[in-house]
Write an enzyme that holds these catalytic residues in place. Structure first.
Site, mmCIF file in Angstrom:
data_model
loop_
_atom_site.group_PDB
_atom_site.id
_atom_site.type_symbol
_atom_site.label_atom_id
_atom_site.label_comp_id
_atom_site.label_asym_id
_atom_site.label_seq_id
_atom_site.Cartn_x
_atom_site.Cartn_y
_atom_site.Cartn_z
ATOM 1 N N ASP A 1 0.856 -1.187 0.000
ATOM 2 C CA ASP A 1 0.000 0.000 0.000
ATOM 3 C C ASP A 1 0.888 1.232 0.000
ATOM 4 O OD1 ASP A 1 -0.078 1.254 2.986
ATOM 5 O OD2 ASP A 1 -0.012 -0.927 3.144
ATOM 6 N N ASP A 41 -8.875 2.652 6.749
ATOM 7 C CA ASP A 41 -7.729 2.610 7.644
ATOM 8 C C ASP A 41 -8.157 3.163 8.999
ATOM 9 O OD1 ASP A 41 -5.354 3.193 9.025
ATOM 10 O OD2 ASP A 41 -4.263 3.727 7.221
ATOM 11 N N GLU A 100 -6.881 3.616 12.799
ATOM 12 C CA GLU A 100 -5.749 3.612 13.718
ATOM 13 C C GLU A 100 -5.647 4.988 14.357
ATOM 14 O OE1 GLU A 100 -1.819 3.677 11.830
ATOM 15 O OE2 GLU A 100 -2.842 3.702 9.889
#
Length: 265
Positions: free
Chosen positions: A57, A146, A148
């Protein structure tokens, strides 16, 4: 499911509008500046020597990627950062996404979630309008979200565990409503355990960040298996290196099947 027109390319963005996620900042060190944008293998990570389907990625920190070199190193797929929150578009998305596809990699977009900045439905729509789409063409990965921590913000973005679960569920439901697929969830065990807890959204493919030489067996939430394992941020591929869990047939199903069933939930 509502009508959906695949949207894989983003309009050009103003790089001054933000986008400095924690993961992006980690990529901006010596290795990111030196080797990763060129496609040169800086480190031969032990996991990369394992058999299987490998990929990567990337985000704006990698800039112009030599995708032919990535393919020559063995990369088969690429997730490309498209958006963050409700307003940031990666200025590198278009050329990175096109370049990966032209080199023969299966590619898809990813969205860095900002639960502190707009509702999940709003962020899904922004993601879809700027590169996060999916179609059953056999070369487009389902969108990835994503989840986080973000530098300078509370680890939990100011949300309770139940509020975070509701936000993630809302994102997943909206993405499925619009594309027919559930988004891939990228996370790490520490953040998920601390912020989300003992919960996993239904039938959600896991993209697990765990920088180690052996495949992870202790997983976050209620997952019992992962689809994708991000094993290194220091090579062999540009950006972060990852591996698919299973066979060629299973990978083809993951890429192309609208009713794909997640491996680990």
């Amino acid at each position: 499911m509502s009508a959906y027109r695949p949207r894989h390319l983003a309009p050009l963005a103003d790089p001054s509008t933000g986008g400095a996620s924690r993961r992006s900042l980690l990529r901006g060190g010596v290795l990111g500046a030196a080797a990763l944008g060129t496609g040169t293998a800086a480190l031969a990570a032990p996991a990369a020597n394992a058999a299987g389907i490998h990929g990567q990625d990337v985000s704006g920190w990698q800039g112009e990627v030599d995708w032919d070199a990535q393919a020559a190193l063995g990369s088969r797929f690429a997730y490309v950062k498209a958006t963050e929150g409700r307003s940031y578009r990666s200025p590198a998305f278009n050329h990175q996404y096109r370049g990966a596809g032209e080199a023969g990699l299966v590619r898809g977009g990813y969205h860095f979630a900002r639960p502190d900045s707009g509702g999940p439905e709003e962020q899904v729509d922004f993601f879809l309008d700027n590169g996060g789409g999916w179609s059953a063409d056999g070369i487009t990965l389902p969108g990835m979200v994503d989840l986080e921590a973000y530098a300078g913000l509370p680890r939990d973005y100011g949300l309770s565990p139940q509020e975070m679960r509701d936000w993630i569920a809302g994102f997943s439901s909206r993405y499925r409503e619009q594309t027919g697929r559930r988004p891939v969830i990228y996370t790490n065990r520490s953040w998920w355990t601390d912020v989300v807890g003992d919960w996993t959204p239904k039938n959600s493919p896991l993209f697990l960040a765990a920088y180690r030489s052996q495949a992870p067996t202790v997983l976050p939430g209620r997952w019992w298996g992962w689809e994708l394992w991000q094993y290194s941020d220091s090579g062999p591929f540009a950006g972060d290196s990852a591996r698919w869990y299973g066979s060629e047939e299973e990978f083809a199903r993951f890429v192309g099947e609208i009713d794909y069933g997640a491996n680990g939930i």
